[in-house]
Design a protein around this motif. Structure first.
Motif, PDB file in Angstrom:
ATOM      1  N   ASN A 153      32.360  32.901  37.630  1.00 50.63           N
ATOM      2  CA  ASN A 153      33.168  34.102  37.841  1.00 50.63           C
ATOM      3  C   ASN A 153      32.255  35.170  38.468  1.00 50.63           C
ATOM      4  O   ASN A 153      31.119  34.870  38.840  1.00 50.63           O
ATOM      5  CB  ASN A 153      33.786  34.570  36.521  1.00 50.63           C
ATOM      6  CG  ASN A 153      32.718  34.938  35.494  1.00 50.63           C
ATOM      7  OD1 ASN A 153      31.529  34.756  35.720  1.00 50.63           O
ATOM      8  ND2 ASN A 153      33.162  35.445  34.358  1.00 50.63           N
ATOM      9  N   ILE A 180      45.070  28.189  36.865  1.00 51.78           N
ATOM     10  CA  ILE A 180      43.885  28.073  36.007  1.00 51.78           C
ATOM     11  C   ILE A 180      44.217  27.695  34.563  1.00 51.78           C
ATOM     12  O   ILE A 180      43.329  27.332  33.813  1.00 51.78           O
ATOM     13  CB  ILE A 180      43.009  29.345  36.041  1.00 51.78           C
ATOM     14  CG1 ILE A 180      43.792  30.549  35.535  1.00 51.78           C
ATOM     15  CG2 ILE A 180      42.431  29.572  37.430  1.00 51.78           C
ATOM     16  CD1 ILE A 180      42.918  31.738  35.230  1.00 51.78           C
ATOM     17  N   LYS A 213      45.322  36.584  40.208  1.00 53.52           N
ATOM     18  CA  LYS A 213      46.278  36.571  39.092  1.00 53.52           C
ATOM     19  C   LYS A 213      46.585  38.001  38.655  1.00 53.52           C
ATOM     20  O   LYS A 213      45.866  38.934  39.018  1.00 53.52           O
ATOM     21  CB  LYS A 213      45.713  35.745  37.938  1.00 53.52           C
ATOM     22  CG  LYS A 213      44.435  36.282  37.357  1.00 53.52           C
ATOM     23  CD  LYS A 213      43.794  35.269  36.426  1.00 53.52           C
ATOM     24  CE  LYS A 213      42.458  35.755  35.949  1.00 53.52           C
ATOM     25  NZ  LYS A 213      42.271  35.726  34.523  1.00 53.52           N
ATOM     26  N   TYR A 223      44.935  41.641  39.827  1.00 61.27           N
ATOM     27  CA  TYR A 223      44.309  42.560  38.869  1.00 61.27           C
ATOM     28  C   TYR A 223      44.954  43.952  38.977  1.00 61.27           C
ATOM     29  O   TYR A 223      44.283  44.996  38.938  1.00 61.27           O
ATOM     30  CB  TYR A 223      42.799  42.660  39.108  1.00 61.27           C
ATOM     31  CG  TYR A 223      41.984  41.445  38.674  1.00 61.27           C
ATOM     32  CD1 TYR A 223      42.401  40.150  38.935  1.00 61.27           C
ATOM     33  CD2 TYR A 223      40.765  41.592  38.008  1.00 61.27           C
ATOM     34  CE1 TYR A 223      41.646  39.041  38.544  1.00 61.27           C
ATOM     35  CE2 TYR A 223      39.999  40.499  37.616  1.00 61.27           C
ATOM     36  CZ  TYR A 223      40.451  39.224  37.899  1.00 61.27           C
ATOM     37  OH  TYR A 223      39.694  38.134  37.518  1.00 61.27           O
TER      38      TYR A 223
END
Ligand SMILES: Cc1ncc(COP(=O)(O)O)c(C=O)c1O
Length: 357
Positions: A194, A78, A34, A38
């Motif tokens: 994560n 997400i 996303k 980064y």
């Protein structure tokens, strides 16, 4: 040409992806790409991350970019979809969604047959205490059970608020809620890790891990460096020296004259500034790396320029200056700036030229 350059090291990305594989050997890897990977540039990063099992993005537009580049792996939105009309598109493009509130569930159920027929999983988000997105306990159990009864394949998804913190009490609460819901809804796939959680809790890897920052070679932990974690910085951000000055004691440098020399010193002016995404505010002394050595930034960061202390150093016009990268870690620049590496990476402007290393 002004030399402000962002180099992307695809081998470092692959190295970091392999670190995820070592740490979570049985889980599938949803590489988080996303926010333009980064800030690294999604196209170059996807090429290096093509052995990922899936990709994670924040919105439909980001998912469509991945499809347009020709990648066919599963993609997870997400935050799910933002309006009903996105549902048809995600089904057609084989993009999976999170559901985190009732309206998204209604949209999904209205397209049930087509969604299931495409073989798409639905990611049901648990709000276990972060209080951003998701259904709380016990509501989530009913949501999952009814989705399963309708024929959906579900993944229980959760995100830690403090995975980077050593002993935060919320970690135990979040873990326990996740495990309880997973058991209550068994059999169900799970995903809650994560980067920080991948390093800390191998027992929570489950079916899908969702690494982000570690792929890009920055640390998710304030107290551990990328060297401690055995990951490699992917981005090197550089600029060049465009002027050399000598100043005397009592002379000042830059806007606001915030720096006043207490003795004669040499300055090098570097063509980088907040117009490139280099941060302006440094509550702590900041450094760049020149020939691998830490070199002080002097005075305020301007839109296009900074000054560095060149006293006693071999610095010429055209000398390359590393703003962050392998010698000056982005995490250390972020610390001096009072933020985290994630933010500095994501907020680079379009002005620096992107190149592959
Ligand atoms: C839901 C979710 N999963 C995974 C990640 C990746 O986190 P990290 O970059 O800390 O690995 C993020 C990042 O914000 C996220 O929002």
């Amino acid at each position: 040409m002004r030399q402000a350059t962002v180099y992307i090291d695809q081998e470092a990305l692959q190295y970091n992806l392999n670190r995820v594989k070592q740490l979570a050997p049985t889980a599938k890897i949803v590489s988080m790409v996303k926010a333009n990977a980064y800030g690294h540039g999604v196209e170059a990063c996807l090429a290096a991350l093509s052995s990922s099992d899936a990709f994670g993005v924040a919105c439909l537009e980001e998912a469509l970019e991945i499809r347009e580049l020709g990648y066919e792996q599963p993609i997870t939105l997400i935050e799910g979809i933002f309006s009903d009309d996105e549902m048809q598109i995600i089904i057609e493009k084989k993009i999976e969604c999170v559901v985190h509130h009732q309206q998204q569930l209604d949209w999904l159920l209205a397209h049930k047959d087509a969604y299931i027929a495409q073989g798409l999983k639905v990611w049901v988000k648990l709000n276990s205490g972060m209080n951003r997105l998701g259904f709380k306990v016990p509501e989530i159990i009913d949501v999952i059970n009814s989705l399963k009864a309708e024929g959906f394949t579900c993944v229980l998804a959760m995100h830690f608020a403090n995975a980077d913190a050593e002993n935060h009490p919320l970690n135990e609460q979040q873990k326990n809620q996740f495990l309880d819901v997973k058991e209550a809804c068994a059999p169900i796939m799970g995903s809650c890790c994560n980067s920080a959680a991948i390093f800390k809790w191998p027992e929570l890897n489950f079916d899908f891990v969702r690494p982000g920052i570690m792929l890009y070679g920055a640390s998710p932990f304030a107290d551990k460096t990328v060297h401690d974690l055995d990951i490699k910085p992917v981005m090197t951000f550089t600029a060049e020296v465009i002027a050399l000055n000598t100043i005397q004691a009592g002379e000042s440098v830059g806007y606001g004259s915030t720096f006043v020399a207490d003795q004669a010193m040499d300055l090098a002016i570097v063509s980088i500034g907040y117009g490139d995404g280099y941060p302006r505010a440094f509550p702590k002394q900041n450094y760049v790396a020149v020939n691998g050595q830490p070199t002080r930034v002097i005075g305020r960061v301007a839109m296009d320029m900074i000054a560095i202390d060149a006293t006693g150093l071999k610095i010429n016009l055209g000398t390359e200056v590393e703003l962050w990268g392998k010698n000056r870690l982005v995490d250390d620049v972020a610390e001096a700036n009072g933020t985290i590496g994630y933010e500095l990476l994501c907020r680079l402007s379009a002005r620096p030229v992107r190149k592959l290393k």
